[in-house]
Design a protein around this motif. Structure first.
Motif, mmCIF file in Angstrom:
data_model
loop_
_atom_site.group_PDB
_atom_site.id
_atom_site.type_symbol
_atom_site.label_atom_id
_atom_site.label_comp_id
_atom_site.label_asym_id
_atom_site.label_seq_id
_atom_site.Cartn_x
_atom_site.Cartn_y
_atom_site.Cartn_z
ATOM 1 N N THR A 11 31.032 38.126 48.153
ATOM 2 C CA THR A 11 29.895 37.214 48.243
ATOM 3 C C THR A 11 30.095 36.281 49.432
ATOM 4 O O THR A 11 31.207 36.139 49.934
ATOM 5 N N TYR A 12 28.997 35.687 49.879
ATOM 6 C CA TYR A 12 29.108 34.735 50.978
ATOM 7 C C TYR A 12 28.855 33.326 50.466
ATOM 8 O O TYR A 12 28.125 33.111 49.494
ATOM 9 N N PHE A 21 33.249 34.145 53.429
ATOM 10 C CA PHE A 21 33.121 35.281 52.535
ATOM 11 C C PHE A 21 34.282 35.295 51.557
ATOM 12 O O PHE A 21 35.421 35.036 51.929
ATOM 13 N N SER A 22 33.969 35.583 50.316
ATOM 14 C CA SER A 22 34.969 35.595 49.256
ATOM 15 C C SER A 22 34.954 36.955 48.576
ATOM 16 O O SER A 22 33.892 37.463 48.213
ATOM 17 N N THR A 23 36.114 37.542 48.427
ATOM 18 C CA THR A 23 36.253 38.764 47.642
ATOM 19 C C THR A 23 37.070 38.423 46.407
ATOM 20 O O THR A 23 38.156 37.864 46.505
ATOM 21 N N LEU A 24 36.518 38.740 45.256
ATOM 22 C CA LEU A 24 37.204 38.541 43.987
ATOM 23 C C LEU A 24 37.463 39.900 43.365
ATOM 24 O O LEU A 24 36.587 40.764 43.365
ATOM 25 N N ILE A 25 38.659 40.098 42.845
ATOM 26 C CA ILE A 25 39.012 41.314 42.122
ATOM 27 C C ILE A 25 39.111 40.941 40.646
ATOM 28 O O ILE A 25 39.843 40.026 40.279
ATOM 29 N N PHE A 26 38.328 41.636 39.821
ATOM 30 C CA PHE A 26 38.286 41.375 38.378
ATOM 31 C C PHE A 26 38.913 42.528 37.616
ATOM 32 O O PHE A 26 38.758 43.694 37.997
ATOM 33 N N ASP A 27 39.574 42.200 36.527
ATOM 34 C CA ASP A 27 39.986 43.215 35.568
ATOM 35 C C ASP A 27 38.757 43.526 34.718
ATOM 36 O O ASP A 27 38.192 42.629 34.090
ATOM 37 N N ALA A 28 38.295 44.781 34.718
ATOM 38 C CA ALA A 28 37.061 45.144 34.026
ATOM 39 C C ALA A 28 37.156 44.949 32.514
ATOM 40 O O ALA A 28 36.149 44.723 31.852
ATOM 41 N N TRP A 29 38.328 45.031 31.959
ATOM 42 C CA TRP A 29 38.501 44.899 30.513
ATOM 43 C C TRP A 29 38.411 43.443 30.069
ATOM 44 O O TRP A 29 37.698 43.111 29.135
ATOM 45 N N SER A 30 39.134 42.560 30.747
ATOM 46 C CA SER A 30 39.177 41.153 30.323
ATOM 47 C C SER A 30 38.209 40.259 31.112
ATOM 48 O O SER A 30 37.995 39.119 30.724
ATOM 49 N N VAL A 34 41.838 38.724 38.975
ATOM 50 C CA VAL A 34 43.240 39.087 39.156
ATOM 51 C C VAL A 34 43.679 38.966 40.612
ATOM 52 O O VAL A 34 44.867 39.007 40.904
ATOM 53 N N GLY A 35 42.735 38.808 41.529
ATOM 54 C CA GLY A 35 43.068 38.648 42.938
ATOM 55 C C GLY A 35 41.875 38.096 43.695
ATOM 56 O O GLY A 35 40.732 38.224 43.247
ATOM 57 N N TYR A 36 42.142 37.475 44.832
ATOM 58 C CA TYR A 36 41.050 36.916 45.619
ATOM 59 C C TYR A 36 41.475 36.761 47.069
ATOM 60 O O TYR A 36 42.670 36.759 47.401
ATOM 61 N N ALA A 37 40.480 36.634 47.942
ATOM 62 C CA ALA A 37 40.716 36.332 49.351
ATOM 63 C C ALA A 37 39.461 35.673 49.901
ATOM 64 O O ALA A 37 38.352 35.974 49.465
ATOM 65 N N ILE A 38 39.629 34.771 50.857
ATOM 66 C CA ILE A 38 38.525 34.070 51.501
ATOM 67 C C ILE A 38 38.741 34.145 53.004
ATOM 68 O O ILE A 38 39.862 33.944 53.495
ATOM 69 N N ALA A 39 37.658 34.444 53.747
ATOM 70 C CA ALA A 39 37.750 34.536 55.209
ATOM 71 C C ALA A 39 36.390 34.223 55.819
ATOM 72 O O ALA A 39 35.395 34.087 55.112
ATOM 73 N N ASN A 40 36.346 34.163 57.147
ATOM 74 C CA ASN A 40 35.071 33.915 57.818
ATOM 75 C C ASN A 40 34.449 35.198 58.372
ATOM 76 O O ASN A 40 33.471 35.144 59.099
ATOM 77 N N ARG A 45 39.715 44.511 55.554
ATOM 78 C CA ARG A 45 41.016 43.950 55.155
ATOM 79 C C ARG A 45 40.875 42.777 54.197
ATOM 80 O O ARG A 45 41.806 42.467 53.459
ATOM 81 N N LEU A 46 39.699 42.126 54.155
ATOM 82 C CA LEU A 46 39.493 41.033 53.198
ATOM 83 C C LEU A 46 39.638 41.558 51.775
ATOM 84 O O LEU A 46 40.318 40.953 50.947
ATOM 85 N N THR A 47 39.025 42.694 51.489
ATOM 86 C CA THR A 47 39.130 43.293 50.155
ATOM 87 C C THR A 47 40.541 43.792 49.893
ATOM 88 O O THR A 47 41.063 43.668 48.782
ATOM 89 N N LEU A 48 41.195 44.340 50.902
ATOM 90 C CA LEU A 48 42.568 44.823 50.723
ATOM 91 C C LEU A 48 43.529 43.668 50.457
ATOM 92 O O LEU A 48 44.449 43.799 49.646
ATOM 93 N N ILE A 49 43.307 42.542 51.110
ATOM 94 C CA ILE A 49 44.134 41.356 50.859
ATOM 95 C C ILE A 49 43.932 40.876 49.427
ATOM 96 O O ILE A 49 44.888 40.525 48.731
#
Length: 63
Positions: A11-12, A21-30, A34-40, A45-49
């Motif tokens: 999302t932006y 821009f922010s990428t959030l990684i969610f555990d689909a079950w809970s 579980v992970g995140y990264a923020i960049a301009n 690589r933002l998602t990989l980070i």
């Protein structure tokens, strides 16, 4: 069961005349973040980070 499926959300965030821009990684079950990264930029690589951040925080075992 936790750590079986992770999903990503990109999302932006408008701040004044700039965007971040922010990428959030969610555990689909809970639905916990579980992970995140923020960049301009929205480079891949933002998602990989964010994914690596999740592996470091959750340590789910072999990839």
């Amino acid at each position: 069961m936790p750590d079986q499926l992770w999903v990503a959300d990109l999302t932006y965030i408008p701040l004044g005349s700039r965007f971040f821009f922010s990428t959030l990684i969610f555990d689909a079950w809970s639905l916990k973040v579980v992970g995140y990264a923020i960049a301009n930029t929205t480079e891949t690589r933002l998602t990989l980070i964010a994914q690596d951040s999740g592996y470091q925080m959750r340590n789910p075992g072999p990839r």
